[in-house]
Scaffold this motif. Structure first.
Motif, PDB file in Angstrom:
ATOM      1  N   VAL A 167      40.782  -4.916  27.236  1.00  0.00           N
ATOM      2  CA  VAL A 167      41.948  -4.995  26.352  1.00  0.00           C
ATOM      3  C   VAL A 167      43.187  -5.357  27.168  1.00  0.00           C
ATOM      4  N   VAL A 168      43.865  -6.424  26.753  1.00  0.00           N
ATOM      5  CA  VAL A 168      45.066  -6.869  27.454  1.00  0.00           C
ATOM      6  C   VAL A 168      46.228  -5.932  27.131  1.00  0.00           C
ATOM      7  N   ALA A 169      46.966  -5.519  28.149  1.00  0.00           N
ATOM      8  CA  ALA A 169      48.136  -4.665  27.952  1.00  0.00           C
ATOM      9  C   ALA A 169      49.234  -5.452  27.244  1.00  0.00           C
ATOM     10  N   PRO A 170      49.895  -4.859  26.252  1.00  0.00           N
ATOM     11  CA  PRO A 170      50.962  -5.561  25.523  1.00  0.00           C
ATOM     12  C   PRO A 170      52.100  -5.999  26.444  1.00  0.00           C
ATOM     13  N   ASP A 171      52.677  -7.143  26.135  1.00  0.00           N
ATOM     14  CA  ASP A 171      53.884  -7.641  26.817  1.00  0.00           C
ATOM     15  C   ASP A 171      53.682  -7.829  28.316  1.00  0.00           C
ATOM     16  N   THR A 172      52.513  -8.299  28.737  1.00  0.00           N
ATOM     17  CA  THR A 172      52.272  -8.580  30.151  1.00  0.00           C
ATOM     18  C   THR A 172      51.970 -10.053  30.341  1.00  0.00           C
ATOM     19  N   ASP A 173      52.652 -10.683  31.259  1.00  0.00           N
ATOM     20  CA  ASP A 173      52.460 -12.099  31.569  1.00  0.00           C
ATOM     21  C   ASP A 173      52.756 -12.313  33.061  1.00  0.00           C
ATOM     22  N   PRO A 174      51.731 -12.608  33.885  1.00  0.00           N
ATOM     23  CA  PRO A 174      50.334 -12.811  33.505  1.00  0.00           C
ATOM     24  C   PRO A 174      49.696 -11.529  32.986  1.00  0.00           C
ATOM     25  N   ALA A 175      48.585 -11.687  32.298  1.00  0.00           N
ATOM     26  CA  ALA A 175      47.934 -10.590  31.601  1.00  0.00           C
ATOM     27  C   ALA A 175      47.489  -9.491  32.556  1.00  0.00           C
ATOM     28  N   GLN A 176      47.769  -8.264  32.166  1.00  0.00           N
ATOM     29  CA  GLN A 176      47.213  -7.084  32.823  1.00  0.00           C
ATOM     30  C   GLN A 176      46.313  -6.387  31.806  1.00  0.00           C
ATOM     31  N   TYR A 177      45.280  -5.720  32.282  1.00  0.00           N
ATOM     32  CA  TYR A 177      44.320  -5.097  31.391  1.00  0.00           C
ATOM     33  C   TYR A 177      44.459  -3.577  31.417  1.00  0.00           C
ATOM     34  N   MET A 178      44.341  -2.991  30.245  1.00  0.00           N
ATOM     35  CA  MET A 178      44.469  -1.551  30.135  1.00  0.00           C
ATOM     36  C   MET A 178      43.349  -0.873  30.925  1.00  0.00           C
ATOM     37  N   PRO A 179      43.638   0.247  31.575  1.00  0.00           N
ATOM     38  CA  PRO A 179      42.602   0.934  32.364  1.00  0.00           C
ATOM     39  C   PRO A 179      41.600   1.652  31.466  1.00  0.00           C
ATOM     40  N   GLU A 180      40.332   1.499  31.785  1.00  0.00           N
ATOM     41  CA  GLU A 180      39.289   2.263  31.096  1.00  0.00           C
ATOM     42  C   GLU A 180      39.111   3.617  31.770  1.00  0.00           C
ATOM     43  N   SER A 181      39.158   3.604  33.090  1.00  0.00           N
ATOM     44  CA  SER A 181      39.092   4.864  33.829  1.00  0.00           C
ATOM     45  C   SER A 181      39.717   4.670  35.200  1.00  0.00           C
ATOM     46  N   ALA A 182      40.182   5.744  35.763  1.00  0.00           N
ATOM     47  CA  ALA A 182      40.746   5.722  37.110  1.00  0.00           C
ATOM     48  C   ALA A 182      40.514   7.087  37.741  1.00  0.00           C
ATOM     49  N   SER A 183      40.183   7.067  39.014  1.00  0.00           N
ATOM     50  CA  SER A 183      39.953   8.312  39.748  1.00  0.00           C
ATOM     51  C   SER A 183      40.677   8.231  41.081  1.00  0.00           C
ATOM     52  N   LEU A 184      41.408   9.273  41.414  1.00  0.00           N
ATOM     53  CA  LEU A 184      42.116   9.340  42.683  1.00  0.00           C
ATOM     54  C   LEU A 184      41.874  10.719  43.284  1.00  0.00           C
ATOM     55  N   VAL A 185      41.258  10.743  44.464  1.00  0.00           N
ATOM     56  CA  VAL A 185      40.955  12.009  45.128  1.00  0.00           C
ATOM     57  C   VAL A 185      41.508  11.965  46.546  1.00  0.00           C
ATOM     58  N   LEU A 186      42.318  12.956  46.888  1.00  0.00           N
ATOM     59  CA  LEU A 186      42.916  13.060  48.214  1.00  0.00           C
ATOM     60  C   LEU A 186      42.327  14.267  48.934  1.00  0.00           C
ATOM     61  N   LYS A 187      41.855  14.050  50.159  1.00  0.00           N
ATOM     62  CA  LYS A 187      41.333  15.135  50.977  1.00  0.00           C
ATOM     63  C   LYS A 187      42.134  15.248  52.266  1.00  0.00           C
ATOM     64  N   VAL A 188      42.332  16.461  52.719  1.00  0.00           N
ATOM     65  CA  VAL A 188      42.974  16.727  54.006  1.00  0.00           C
ATOM     66  C   VAL A 188      42.026  17.610  54.804  1.00  0.00           C
ATOM     67  N   ASN A 189      41.634  17.118  55.964  1.00  0.00           N
ATOM     68  CA  ASN A 189      40.644  17.828  56.788  1.00  0.00           C
ATOM     69  C   ASN A 189      39.375  18.138  55.989  1.00  0.00           C
ATOM     70  N   ASN A 190      38.944  17.136  55.211  1.00  0.00           N
ATOM     71  CA  ASN A 190      37.717  17.206  54.403  1.00  0.00           C
ATOM     72  C   ASN A 190      37.777  18.220  53.261  1.00  0.00           C
ATOM     73  N   VAL A 191      38.966  18.729  52.945  1.00  0.00           N
ATOM     74  CA  VAL A 191      39.143  19.662  51.828  1.00  0.00           C
ATOM     75  C   VAL A 191      39.970  18.980  50.749  1.00  0.00           C
ATOM     76  N   GLU A 192      39.491  19.019  49.504  1.00  0.00           N
ATOM     77  CA  GLU A 192      40.196  18.341  48.418  1.00  0.00           C
ATOM     78  C   GLU A 192      41.574  18.957  48.191  1.00  0.00           C
ATOM     79  N   ALA A 193      42.610  18.093  48.217  1.00  0.00           N
ATOM     80  CA  ALA A 193      43.985  18.554  48.033  1.00  0.00           C
ATOM     81  C   ALA A 193      44.588  18.055  46.725  1.00  0.00           C
TER      82      ALA A 193
END
Length: 316
Positions: A167-193
């Protein structure tokens, strides 16, 4: 999409009218516990709520995630497109901005649209004071970097996985697409922060039908949900410390909430028939709503041209 959210914003403002009606979508009357305190006791309680809230919020800046995001932003400069959304995320969290998750998701969409050059493994090179890069074919970015100013190793790891919808995001030129999913995981010293997750579904015009966002940092957690069936719209936002609710907002509206009817409408009452809102900060909550929003809005319009004193009296 903008019009839908605009109407919800109007509803939030107007629902402070505190008529004791609710819709089928959001019925919180049964869960409300009314205060039995005196006026003076209530004043003291509200003041203490503010102090307790600010004390809890002070702890956000001391988390490992905040320190790691600061270090990542300062080291990366402008070489990586994900620097801006992460820098803004940190800033908004420190300012207790309730739109933090929404702003972050929008900026992540923009960052992900710059091309395939950002996807890969980025490893901080202490000798040249910049990242070494290894490309990958999937939309996954992995950053290894020093998580604090005194570290001599890459003890921080940030992994981003991004999936675009069709799905194209409204009012974007050039076209950007709406995200279906996104995951962001940050670890410090191998421990999830830090753990941030997003999922969304949309109509072909970009109007969201279902959106869910979560963010967890140490003992703090944020969540936001939006659903839209074109006849019912609801939104939920919560911010917790462990199991304690710091902020909670829920609202719902009913009406003819299709993109076509919203675009054709001149007034909110032409598309919104009823609505309800619940707002809580610490242990203080407000509930308000309209069973017949059109009647209320029409009456407000009818008295709009009277003189100031009479208008105020009629509003009351």
């Amino acid at each position: 999409m903008k019009r839908v959210l605009f109407l919800i914003a109007i509803a939030i403002t107007l629902l402070f009218g505190m008529n004791s009606c609710v819709t089928n979508t959001l019925d919180l009357d049964k869960t409300l516990k009314f205060s039995t305190l005196t006026v003076e006791q209530q004043k003291q309680s509200i003041e203490q709520n503010g102090i307790d809230f600010m004390t809890k919020m002070e702890g956000v800046k001391d988390t490992k995630a905040m320190a790691a995001l600061k270090e990542f932003s300062s080291n990366s400069g402008s070489s990586v497109s994900f620097v801006k959304p992460l820098k803004t995320l940190r800033s908004n969290l420190l300012r207790q901005n309730v739109k933090t998750l929404d702003v972050f998701s929008q900026q992540m969409r923009v960052a992900a649209s710059v091309g395939d050059s950002i996807w890969g493994e980025w490893t901080w090179n202490f000798a040249k004071n910049d990242f070494d890069f290894k490309a990958v074919k999937t939309k996954t970015a992995l950053f290894r970097f020093p998580a604090d100013s005194i570290s001599t190793t890459n003890n921080g790891e940030l992994k981003i996985i991004y999936v675009e919808s069709k799905v194209v995001a409204p009012d974007t030129d050039p076209a950007q697409y709406m995200p279906e999913s996104a995951s962001l995981v940050l670890k410090v010293n191998n421990v999830e922060a830090l753990n941030a997750q997003f999922s969304g579904a949309y109509k072909t015009d970009g109007t969201p039908t279902s959106v869910k966002q979560t963010l967890v940092i140490d003992k703090y957690s944020w969540s936001a949900e939006l659903t839209n069936t074109t006849t019912d719209v609801s939104a939920k936002y919560s911010f917790k410390y462990n199991t304690q609710t710091l902020i909670k907002l829920e609202l719902a509206g009913e009406g003819s909430l299709t993109e076509t009817e919203i675009q054709a409408s001149a007034k909110p009452q032409e598309v919104l028939t009823s609505g309800v809102m619940y707002f809580q900060i610490m242990n203080i909550a407000f509930l308000g709503g309209f069973k017949d929003f059109k009647a209320f809005a029409d009456e407000m319009d009818a008295i709009a041209n009277t003189n100031n004193r009479a208008y105020a009296d009629k509003q009351v």
